[in-house]
Scaffold this motif. Sequence first.
Motif, PDB file in Angstrom:
ATOM      1  N   UNK A 192     -21.165 -67.035 -30.226  1.00  0.00           N
ATOM      2  CA  UNK A 192     -20.777 -65.506 -30.612  1.00  0.00           C
ATOM      3  C   UNK A 192     -21.613 -64.761 -29.331  1.00  0.00           C
ATOM      4  N   UNK A 193     -20.887 -63.761 -28.796  1.00  0.00           N
ATOM      5  CA  UNK A 193     -21.294 -62.806 -28.079  1.00  0.00           C
ATOM      6  C   UNK A 193     -20.873 -61.573 -28.425  1.00  0.00           C
ATOM      7  N   UNK A 194     -20.844 -60.483 -27.278  1.00  0.00           N
ATOM      8  CA  UNK A 194     -20.292 -59.224 -27.630  1.00  0.00           C
ATOM      9  C   UNK A 194     -19.541 -58.643 -26.373  1.00  0.00           C
ATOM     10  N   UNK A 195     -18.490 -57.987 -26.756  1.00  0.00           N
ATOM     11  CA  UNK A 195     -17.490 -57.303 -25.593  1.00  0.00           C
ATOM     12  C   UNK A 195     -18.215 -55.989 -25.575  1.00  0.00           C
ATOM     13  N   UNK A 196     -18.364 -55.333 -24.440  1.00  0.00           N
ATOM     14  CA  UNK A 196     -18.814 -53.918 -24.279  1.00  0.00           C
ATOM     15  C   UNK A 196     -18.138 -53.245 -23.223  1.00  0.00           C
ATOM     16  N   UNK A 197     -18.125 -51.842 -23.464  1.00  0.00           N
ATOM     17  CA  UNK A 197     -17.560 -51.281 -22.266  1.00  0.00           C
ATOM     18  C   UNK A 197     -18.463 -51.120 -20.837  1.00  0.00           C
ATOM     19  N   UNK A 198     -18.028 -51.433 -19.966  1.00  0.00           N
ATOM     20  CA  UNK A 198     -18.864 -51.420 -18.569  1.00  0.00           C
ATOM     21  C   UNK A 198     -19.538 -50.108 -18.287  1.00  0.00           C
ATOM     22  N   UNK A 249     -11.879 -51.440 -31.949  1.00  0.00           N
ATOM     23  CA  UNK A 249     -13.010 -51.210 -30.675  1.00  0.00           C
ATOM     24  C   UNK A 249     -12.150 -50.528 -29.648  1.00  0.00           C
ATOM     25  N   UNK A 250     -10.845 -50.881 -29.466  1.00  0.00           N
ATOM     26  CA  UNK A 250      -9.976 -50.232 -28.376  1.00  0.00           C
ATOM     27  C   UNK A 250      -9.841 -49.021 -28.607  1.00  0.00           C
ATOM     28  N   UNK A 251      -9.909 -48.609 -30.009  1.00  0.00           N
ATOM     29  CA  UNK A 251      -9.887 -47.165 -30.358  1.00  0.00           C
ATOM     30  C   UNK A 251     -11.166 -46.300 -30.352  1.00  0.00           C
ATOM     31  N   UNK A 310      -6.211 -51.499 -23.772  1.00  0.00           N
ATOM     32  CA  UNK A 310      -5.569 -50.413 -23.004  1.00  0.00           C
ATOM     33  C   UNK A 310      -6.097 -50.542 -21.568  1.00  0.00           C
ATOM     34  N   UNK A 311      -7.278 -50.951 -21.134  1.00  0.00           N
ATOM     35  CA  UNK A 311      -7.596 -50.922 -19.874  1.00  0.00           C
ATOM     36  C   UNK A 311      -8.662 -52.262 -19.675  1.00  0.00           C
ATOM     37  N   UNK A 312      -8.128 -53.455 -19.746  1.00  0.00           N
ATOM     38  CA  UNK A 312      -9.159 -54.563 -19.680  1.00  0.00           C
ATOM     39  C   UNK A 312     -10.328 -54.521 -18.777  1.00  0.00           C
ATOM     40  N   UNK A 313     -10.096 -53.858 -17.583  1.00  0.00           N
ATOM     41  CA  UNK A 313     -11.242 -54.079 -16.413  1.00  0.00           C
ATOM     42  C   UNK A 313     -12.104 -53.190 -16.613  1.00  0.00           C
ATOM     43  N   UNK A 314     -12.011 -52.291 -17.706  1.00  0.00           N
ATOM     44  CA  UNK A 314     -13.210 -51.526 -18.043  1.00  0.00           C
ATOM     45  C   UNK A 314     -14.098 -52.189 -19.255  1.00  0.00           C
ATOM     46  N   UNK A 315     -13.927 -53.555 -19.559  1.00  0.00           N
ATOM     47  CA  UNK A 315     -14.485 -54.120 -20.627  1.00  0.00           C
ATOM     48  C   UNK A 315     -15.285 -55.269 -20.154  1.00  0.00           C
TER      49      UNK A 315
END
Length: 346
Positions: A134-140, A193-195, A216-221
């Motif tokens: 388990x980890x975390x997806x975050x906005x860069x 999360x995407x919203x 919607x913008x994968x590279x930003x995460x």
Amino acid sequence: MIARGFLFAVFLAGAVGMIGQSASAQTEPGPTLSTILKRGYLACGVSEAPGFAQPPAGDKGDWTGFDVDFCRAVAAAIFDDPKKVRFLGLAAKDRVPALQAGWVDLLASAAPWTQSRDSGQRAIYAGASFYDGQSFLVRRQRSFASAQDLSNVSVCVQQGTSYELELADFFHKRKAPYEPKLFPTFDGAAAGYDKSQCDVLTADTSMLAAARTKLSAPDEHAVLPDMIAKAPRGPVVRHGDDQWLAIIRWTLFTLIDAEELQVSSANADAALKSEEPSIRHLLGVEGDRSAGLALPGDWTYRVVKHVGNFADVFERNMGQASPLGMERRANALWSKGGLMYAPPVR
């Protein structure tokens, strides 16, 4: 003394004979391998998931994925043909029942390896082929470098799962405030999360990598590098056939050892002429690789020639050049800071 010496010699001769008979018997195919050889193909259970197992896109397509390639490696070991395998996509609740019923010979991977799953389902994990957790997806743009930076954040998480419990424990131990945003499904949590309904999304790293591709913008995460809970995955077989367990286990070890020795499908033929003892043992040039397994002596060469090494399998299905774009991290070799370690093939 003479009598005792004579009796000991008789006993020793009998023991050696029994050992020889036992070794000879081990070269015969066990129940699972016999069934597969008679049938003419390997039946492999897989769980459909990005990177791990994806069904054909059309009538003439092939299954693809990390778990799919492992099944092909086993088929290559047995038949010298990675295509002699049929795949059965299984829902989580159907995996172990399908294995126990004999519908499949092998689960390429199942639910994460735990004590209760290993000992309570009459199924056994042959090894860890993928170290998940388990980890975390975050906005860069938030500039979080690790999970330890998370505080005063809202977290999207699937309700009623171990993810929710581990999340609570993680923030409680650190005495860091957070706000859970609960969703009935993981897809719902990812959509939330995407919203921007939360700051962070949590689940296993492989799930987060797959979810990232659909944003919607994968590279930003980005997926943070540290894990707050372990979830190792790997191939599973039925209890009661030690030979089959050994075949699956050493197929996995062959892939890992081949990467460490830098032997791949591209150079496997040239490697047969290597003077390096470890490579000669790996490919069956020296030693008896079939002992106890009832496989041809060159079965390890077949695996590497047809499928490649562990790095080949990882990179084409989950690595930086794949849609998931995952880094090796825990799945790197032990000599490169990861956890992938295998006994030598010799």
